[in-house]
Design a protein around this motif. Structure first.
Motif, PDB file in Angstrom:
ATOM      1  N   THR A 144      -6.950   6.373   3.480  1.00  0.00           N
ATOM      2  CA  THR A 144      -6.003   5.279   3.254  1.00  0.00           C
ATOM      3  C   THR A 144      -4.863   5.317   4.259  1.00  0.00           C
ATOM      4  O   THR A 144      -4.434   4.273   4.775  1.00  0.00           O
ATOM      5  N   ALA A 145      -4.380   6.524   4.557  1.00  0.00           N
ATOM      6  CA  ALA A 145      -3.309   6.657   5.558  1.00  0.00           C
ATOM      7  C   ALA A 145      -3.784   6.176   6.926  1.00  0.00           C
ATOM      8  O   ALA A 145      -3.049   5.493   7.653  1.00  0.00           O
ATOM      9  N   LEU A 166       0.803  -1.220   0.000  1.00  0.00           N
ATOM     10  CA  LEU A 166       0.000   0.000   0.000  1.00  0.00           C
ATOM     11  C   LEU A 166       0.839   1.274   0.000  1.00  0.00           C
ATOM     12  O   LEU A 166       0.461   2.263  -0.663  1.00  0.00           O
ATOM     13  N   PRO A 167       1.989   1.328   0.710  1.00  0.00           N
ATOM     14  CA  PRO A 167       2.789   2.555   0.651  1.00  0.00           C
ATOM     15  C   PRO A 167       3.246   2.924  -0.764  1.00  0.00           C
ATOM     16  O   PRO A 167       3.529   4.097  -1.029  1.00  0.00           O
ATOM     17  N   GLY A 168       3.320   1.943  -1.678  1.00  0.00           N
ATOM     18  CA  GLY A 168       3.740   2.238  -3.038  1.00  0.00           C
ATOM     19  C   GLY A 168       2.598   2.371  -4.019  1.00  0.00           C
ATOM     20  O   GLY A 168       2.830   2.511  -5.227  1.00  0.00           O
ATOM     21  N   ALA A 169       1.358   2.348  -3.530  1.00  0.00           N
ATOM     22  CA  ALA A 169       0.199   2.439  -4.414  1.00  0.00           C
ATOM     23  C   ALA A 169      -0.088   3.886  -4.798  1.00  0.00           C
ATOM     24  O   ALA A 169       0.198   4.821  -4.039  1.00  0.00           O
ATOM     25  N   SER A 170      -0.657   4.061  -5.978  1.00  0.00           N
ATOM     26  CA  SER A 170      -1.094   5.389  -6.433  1.00  0.00           C
ATOM     27  C   SER A 170      -2.503   5.624  -5.904  1.00  0.00           C
ATOM     28  O   SER A 170      -3.498   5.254  -6.541  1.00  0.00           O
ATOM     29  N   VAL A 171      -2.582   6.216  -4.740  1.00  0.00           N
ATOM     30  CA  VAL A 171      -3.863   6.391  -4.063  1.00  0.00           C
ATOM     31  C   VAL A 171      -4.545   7.655  -4.595  1.00  0.00           C
ATOM     32  O   VAL A 171      -3.920   8.724  -4.639  1.00  0.00           O
ATOM     33  N   PRO A 172      -5.795   7.562  -4.991  1.00  0.00           N
ATOM     34  CA  PRO A 172      -6.520   8.764  -5.423  1.00  0.00           C
ATOM     35  C   PRO A 172      -6.518   9.824  -4.327  1.00  0.00           C
ATOM     36  O   PRO A 172      -6.638   9.508  -3.129  1.00  0.00           O
ATOM     37  N   ALA A 173      -6.373  11.074  -4.726  1.00  0.00           N
ATOM     38  CA  ALA A 173      -6.257  12.160  -3.746  1.00  0.00           C
ATOM     39  C   ALA A 173      -7.432  12.191  -2.783  1.00  0.00           C
ATOM     40  O   ALA A 173      -7.265  12.445  -1.587  1.00  0.00           O
ATOM     41  N   ALA A 174      -8.622  11.888  -3.296  1.00  0.00           N
ATOM     42  CA  ALA A 174      -9.813  11.950  -2.448  1.00  0.00           C
ATOM     43  C   ALA A 174      -9.797  10.880  -1.357  1.00  0.00           C
ATOM     44  O   ALA A 174     -10.516  11.003  -0.357  1.00  0.00           O
ATOM     45  N   GLN A 175      -8.983   9.848  -1.535  1.00  0.00           N
ATOM     46  CA  GLN A 175      -8.959   8.757  -0.565  1.00  0.00           C
ATOM     47  C   GLN A 175      -7.648   8.698   0.211  1.00  0.00           C
ATOM     48  O   GLN A 175      -7.410   7.751   0.954  1.00  0.00           O
TER      49      GLN A 175
END
Length: 529
Positions: A394-395, A381-390
């Protein structure tokens, strides 16, 4: 092309004590090797302490092999199979209390795509990633582990060495000398020269257990695995896989066939034990020890970790674009797990996020598989491209996952969570350090835990404690001289630090004395031989 000795010859090291065949003492250069080994080959069966000492010497070389893999997630899966097998062997009387206490009973994973497993002296077992990736069920893997456990519990290694008298020790010696030469001189030519005699005499019958021993390991292993709650049909289906590979003229992908050759008698005996149309698994009186979903996820992990080819990893990651099959089907979940992990290895953050999203939508019902997916999230998960809205949610989710894993009692949870803390903030690192300190106090031979602790302590600006943790890791890997060197380095760092921690210094002083004593004892043993 020349390859590093230990990496190329790990199977040879594992197999060395069991090789049969005539030996030329001139080739093996016996007189120069006697001081490296236990006193073997004098016509009596190897004692428990001698066999353990020999296993420790071989294990020490394997720990230094770049293909040795301590993956806490796969190790946790193997332990889920291994623990009930060992418990069943003890309950049946196939594993004596003395043997259970004095042998290592450690499974060592090799980053090799071939289908293979090895019984080692002293209770060490070797398992290749290729075997984990190939077996169709936990029952098939349990059949292999039970068979290898039986080779050790029935003292087949000691009996073979006794039978070979003066022959086997020099083959063992040549293998160990090769490992020592490679590690000391880092010269593949020296190592190759050291083992060429052993290769020449053993090529025809590498690790050939006798037919009687194979039948005994089949019989005892079958009883152990079924009493442990595994389906005996797994033994038959594994034999069928090996038989099919044998018919196709094994191309080297199944070295297990060469070390444990199948015979029509063995096949017939196992099929008679488990009638093919009897679907009531012998020995299973309750739920399976390992679920089909958990196995599918771990087999997928082994497949990805053993894959060196970037193009094949990319092709695997691209399967995330086509989600076919039931969401909760073990095979589908395994495919998505493999694709997500492959994307993480390729640093494809967008596909990592896609894969995690798909896996979260199909959470399996059993606890082991759920934990396997949590560990994957902590890793990738630390290397995932997380959508800004999430991003914020996610953090928070990642922090909760880490806290939950650190509080869990499983080794896989503790180590995966602690490793995920390396790039986190100082407070998270301190929590991980505290948990690892508790863990290593209870499990002082966990080298990976010590290594992870060292990385975190270094990140916290504690170089002397990091050096001590590194020393403990080397000691856990049976490298007493290397551990002593690091303990002394930690001493110097601690003494040179303003406001020295006197408690840490006293601990280091004690560890230096203990390790110096251990080194002296090992030297005396070597001189006595």
């Amino acid at each position: 092309m020349r390859l590093p000795f230990v990496r190329r010859c790990w199977p040879l090291l594992l197999a060395a004590p069991l090789w049969l065949g005539p030996v030329s003492l001139g080739q093996a250069q016996a007189p120069s090797l006697g001081r490296s080994l236990p006193a073997l080959g004098d016509g009596h069966e190897l004692s428990l302490s001698e066999e353990r000492r020999l296993g420790d010497q071989i294990a020490r070389a394997i720990y230094r092999d770049p293909d040795y893999l301590d993956d806490p997630v796969l190790d946790g899966y193997l332990q889920a199979l291994w623990r009930p097998l060992v418990a069943a062997a003890r309950e049946r009387g196939d594993l004596s209390p003395d043997l259970a206490e004095r042998f290592a009973w450690e499974i060592m994973i090799g980053r090799d795509r071939s289908v293979n497993a090895f019984a080692l002296p002293g209770g060490y077992l070797g398992v290749h990633l290729g075997l984990l990736a190939t077996v169709a069920s936990a029952d098939e893997l349990a059949s292999v582990l039970a068979h290898e456990l039986s080779h050790v519990s029935q003292r087949h290694i000691a009996r073979l060495i006794a039978r070979q008298s003066q022959q086997a020790p020099w083959i063992i010696a040549s293998m160990i000398l090769g490992a020592l030469a490679a590690s000391a001189a880092k010269n593949a030519d020296i190592a190759n020269a050291a083992i060429v005699g052993g290769q020449a005499v053993a090529a025809q019958s590498q690790l050939n257990f006798s037919r009687d021993m194979e039948r005994e390991a089949d019989r005892v292993g079958f009883g152990i695995m079924t009493d442990a709650g595994f389906d005996g049909h797994g033994f038959v289906s594994m034999f069928d896989k090996l038989q099919q590979a044998s018919r196709l003229n094994d191309d080297g992908a199944f070295p297990y066939l060469r070390s444990h050759p199948l015979t029509t008698e063995r096949l017939a005996d196992m099929r008679a034990r488990v009638p093919q149309h009897d679907h009531a698994a012998p020995g299973r009186t309750g739920p399976a020890p390992v679920s089909a979903t958990y196995h599918a996820l771990m087999s997928a992990r082994a497949r990805v970790l053993s894959e060196p080819d970037t193009d094949r990893l990319r092709a695997l990651a691209q399967t995330l674009n086509a989600s076919n099959g039931p969401r909760d089907d073990p095979a589908t979940l395994g495919q998505r797990y493999a694709a997500t992990l492959a994307a993480a290895r390729l640093r494809d953050g967008a596909r990592v996020w896609t894969g995690l999203t798909q896996l979260r939508a199909s959470l399996p019902p059993d606890a082991d598989a759920q934990w396997a997916l949590r560990w994957l999230e902590l890793e990738v998960l630390p290397g995932a491209s997380v959508p800004a809205a999430q991003a914020a949610a996610t953090a928070q989710h990642l922090a909760q996952l880490r806290d939950r894993a650190l509080a869990d009692g499983q080794r896989s949870s503790v180590l995966v969570a602690a490793r995920s803390a390396v790039g986190a903030d100082a407070g998270v690192q301190r929590s991980a350090i505290q948990r690892l300190q508790t863990w290593t106090a209870l499990h002082p031979r966990d080298a990976s835990a010590w290594q992870t602790l060292a990385v975190l302590q270094q990140a916290q600006g504690q170089p002397e404690r990091a050096a001590r943790a590194t020393a403990e890791a080397r000691l856990a890997h049976l490298d007493a001289p290397g551990a002593l060197e690091r303990f002394k380095a930690a001493q110097q760092l601690a003494r040179g630090r303003p406001g020295a921690d006197h408690i840490e210094l006293s601990i280091l002083d004690a560890r230096v004395r203990d390790t110096e004593r251990l080194v002296r004892e090992q030297l005396r043993e070597a001189e006595a031989r």
